[in-house]
Scaffold this motif. Structure first.
Motif, short mmCIF file in Angstrom:
data_model
loop_
_atom_site.label_atom_id
_atom_site.label_comp_id
_atom_site.label_asym_id
_atom_site.label_seq_id
_atom_site.Cartn_x
_atom_site.Cartn_y
_atom_site.Cartn_z
N MET A 123 7.85 4.40 -10.07
CA MET A 123 8.58 4.82 -8.86
C MET A 123 9.67 3.80 -8.50
O MET A 123 10.81 4.16 -8.22
N PRO B 34 4.22 2.14 -1.09
CA PRO B 34 4.93 3.30 -1.64
C PRO B 34 5.41 4.30 -0.60
O PRO B 34 6.39 5.01 -0.85
N ASN C 150 -1.15 -0.99 -0.95
CA ASN C 150 -1.24 0.41 -1.32
C ASN C 150 -0.36 1.30 -0.45
O ASN C 150 -0.07 2.43 -0.81
N GLY D 188 2.41 1.59 -9.68
CA GLY D 188 3.52 2.33 -9.08
C GLY D 188 4.90 1.84 -9.48
O GLY D 188 5.87 2.13 -8.80
N PHE E 179 3.43 9.59 -4.30
CA PHE E 179 3.27 8.23 -3.80
C PHE E 179 3.14 8.22 -2.29
O PHE E 179 2.42 7.39 -1.72
#
Lengths: 354, 368
Positions: free
Chosen positions: B280, B328, B325, B277, A152
């Motif tokens: 995460m 993260p 974007n 995501g 990430f």
């Protein structure tokens, strides 16, 4: 390079080598490698017979398999090494995306040339390898968590650098990446009856050299043998005098370095960069390693198996595309199904051994 | 005498402080308070909640806090399931984002059929919800079988659906991008005439049911037992494989509900970009809640507070105009910091530094 300090230790390594040879050479490694190679040959032969009109009968198609997958071969080599050591790295897709975008920005705006951008790519890959290796080996954090964060982080940094998709606009780099090797005497005859020589990209040569180098490293050097020993059983490796932590660290470092080279090859092939680039690359690389006979539990694996794993999964993807399904979801699902099949197969092999 | 008393008092307050710091919920609550403070500093009106009216004149609650509570719904629901999976299987499920796409895809297909702009729903919403949950539980069962039956590490096993899930979601929708009729939107936004966003209500129900289940059944005890040592739990008559499988199915149920809420928010689903995501975020929420990522004991309250903390962080970064974007990056740094603090090596290193401090507090405890 050597992690051993005296002759006595070298002797110990030889003991492990012999032990490994006896235990693994004819059982797991050879067995899985044979499955992979015959699988690849069978799939390719079948596709020539049944899908010959879709381009599989052309020799160029075979070389394209290498052209398309050169970067993946290098990255999968790195993953195989990490997996042999009993660890894993899922950040390679993120670092590849980061390398592509960072290199393009530098090539376009800051006057970087081919070599400086290569250095940048290697530096990014090494940084990922060093940091993750330190966290995994010396702080004993689960490799999956560390490298998930790395994944990430890589993609997020891409968005910080450049949100949109960008292309290389650098004459020197484009000229180099457009260059092809013409294979003598091999080629296809097109519809007009003209003979066209087969072309190979330079990246493939790099990939093949790296496969051979890594094979040598894993088979012939003490570092390579200690990767197997640590992956097979860290406790006994420790008792044999191997520095387990340092070995794990080196495995991640090597994987990072290979991810750097692989990322650069990816850029060399695609010449573009975006946030979503190389999505699922880590999964492809892990799948290739697993198909090639690297056990997830560590200690067993073969670099040539990984090479054939990449080729086999690449062929399956080509077939899925060639069958001409309009639906965009089949390639990913096929990949996952293959991975699932091989993971379950491995699990069977492991439980049978017990 | 009085001096002795003073000494005792100061010792006692030090003890209280020490116990507060060592409390399992200290890190998530302190981090949440810290983030809220920063937010108030950036925007003094941050904590204000007011009653407004939406475009069709219905009363709705407006405010940053309400937004955070509202947007955190999926995260909280998934964190509940992930806590159980982490505790029992000593690993995490990284396929939750992809399986939310599958559940969302199934729900949209059931509601819209093959039309892109249906004027009415093709099936009752409850049927869609049930089928969505069923799809999520099927994915959970798939992961669970790989983990419990074939003894594959959870993260490797879930890597399969992590890759294929979004494509399967797209396949479930038949490649269409339908938009369901407006009444489906009640569950992701507001029920007309009721000012509290529905996702908050759904979250409350899910959290209440979870705590009830943990209180009434033996789930909590069994999960801990399997996570701490599955061999000894099997010697004690438990079936570790079944417990692990069960936690994955429960996570699947959570995925189904989260997919329902997420699909209802905009009444449409793009499987490739839905909840990007989130795996995460969920893992981060569990870690932030003071749970060890290598299984064993768990703390559900901590995970829920952790989830709200993550949502606060996300909304703060969005307020600061950080690209979606790029968010993260910050989370990755925080999760690395958290696991470094949690790692036994760092703990023992820090422990050696603070032994002197500990021993003085220990003395106080004995005297008290």
């Amino acid at each position: 390079m050597s992690i051993l300090h005296n002759v006595q230790d070298t002797g110990r390594i030889e003991v492990i080598q012999n032990k490994l040879k006896r235990e693994n050479s004819l059982t797991d490694t050879a067995f899985l490698l044979t499955i992979t190679i015959s699988l690849f040959i069978a799939i390719y032969a079948l596709s020539i017979v049944f899908l010959g009109d879709k381009g599989f009968s052309k020799i160029q198609m075979f070389f394209n398999l290498f052209n398309e997958n050169a970067a993946l071969i290098v990255i999968a080599c790195g993953l195989s090494i990490v997996m042999i050591t009993g660890s894993i790295d899922i950040s390679v897709g993120g670092s590849t995306a980061l390398i592509c975008t960072a290199c393009i920005v530098c090539l376009n705006n800051y006057g970087f040339n081919f070599f400086t951008s290569l250095m940048l790519a290697l530096a990014i890959g090494l940084t990922f390898g060093v940091v993750q290796g330190f966290l995994v080996a010396y702080l004993e954090i689960q490799p999956f968590i560390v490298t998930l964060a790395g994944m990430f982080l890589g993609r997020g940094l891409v968005a910080l650098i450049e949100v949109n998709q960008i292309q290389v606009k650098n004459a020197g780099f484009e000229m180099l990446s457009g260059a092809r090797i013409l294979i003598p005497f091999l080629g296809d005859i097109n519809k007009k009856g003209v003979f066209i020589q087969s072309k190979l990209e330079y990246g493939v040569i790099v990939a093949i050299i790296i496969v051979c180098l890594m094979y040598w490293l894993l088979r012939k050097t003490s570092l390579g043998r200690s990767f197997y020993a640590v992956g097979g059983n860290p406790q006994s490796a420790l008792m044999l005098g191997i520095n387990v932590k340092r070995t794990k660290f080196y495995a991640h470092l090597l994987c990072g370095l290979l991810a750097g080279i692989g990322g650069f090859l990816y850029l060399f092939h695609t010449r573009s960069g975006s946030v979503q680039q190389a999505t699922g690359l880590e999964m492809d690389a892990i799948a290739a390693s697993i198909i090639g006979g690297t056990l997830l539990t560590g200690g067993v694996g073969n670099i040539f198996g990984t090479l054939f794993g990449v080729l086999a999964s690449g062929t399956v993807l080509l077939i899925v595309t060639a069958i001409g399904s309009q639906d965009p979801w089949w390639p990913q699902i096929t990949r996952a199904a293959m991975l699932c099949f091989f993971i379950v197969l491995q699990s069977f092999i492991c439980s049978r051994k017990k | 005498m009085s001096r002795n008393n003073n000494n005792l008092n100061s010792n006692r307050s030090a003890l209280v402080l020490k116990e507060l710091i060592r409390h399992r919920l200290f890190i998530p609550i302190a981090f949440l308070a810290f983030l809220l403070l920063i937010n108030v500093f950036i925007n003094p009106g941050f904590l204000g909640v007011s009653l407004g009216r939406d475009s069709s004149g219905n009363p709705v609650l407006i405010g940053n806090l309400i937004n955070i509570l509202n947007n955190a719904a999926e995260l909280v629901i998934l964190a509940i399931g992930m806590t159980l999976v982490t505790a029992s299987s000593r690993g995490q499920d990284i396929s939750v984002g992809a399986t939310v796409a599958i559940a969302g895809g199934v729900i949209m297909r059931v509601l819209c059929g093959n039309e892109t702009q249906p004027t009415e729903l093709h099936a009752p919403i409850i049927v869609a919800l049930l089928l969505g949950c069923l799809a999520g539980m099927a994915c959970g069962a798939f992961n669970g079988i790989l983990v419990s039956k074939f003894n594959i590490q959870p993260m490797v096993a879930t890597l399969i659906l992590f890759t294929a899930g979004r494509s399967i979601g797209s396949m479930a929708m038949g490649g269409l991008k339908p938009k369901a009729a407006a009444e489906f939107g009640y569950y992701g936004n507001f029920i007309p005439g009721f000012p509290i966003p529905t996702p908050i209500l759904i979250t409350i129900v899910v959290v209440a049911v979870t705590f009830l289940a943990l209180k009434i059944t033996n789930l909590s005890l069994y999960t801990r037992a399997v996570g701490i040592n599955d061999k000894s739990s099997s010697l004690n008559g438990l079936n570790p494989a079944l417990i692990k499988f069960l936690t994955f199915v429960i996570l699947g149920l959570c995925v189904g509900i989260a997919g329902f809420v997420q699909a209802s928010r905009v009444q449409t689903v793009n499987p490739y970009t839905i909840v990007p995501g989130i795996e995460m975020d969920v893992i981060l929420a569990v870690a932030l809640g003071g749970n060890s990522l290598s299984g064993g004991k768990f703390n559900m309250t901590g995970s829920i507070i952790g989830a709200y903390t993550i949502q606060t962080l996300t909304s703060m970064l969005t307020t600061l105009n950080v690209n979606t974007n790029a968010v993260p990056v910050f989370k990755a740094v925080i999760i690395i910091m958290l696991v470094v603090i949690q790692s036994p090596i760092v703990k023992s290193f820090l422990g050696n530094k603070f032994t002197v401090l500990k021993s003085t507090v220990g003395d106080g405890k004995e005297r008290g």
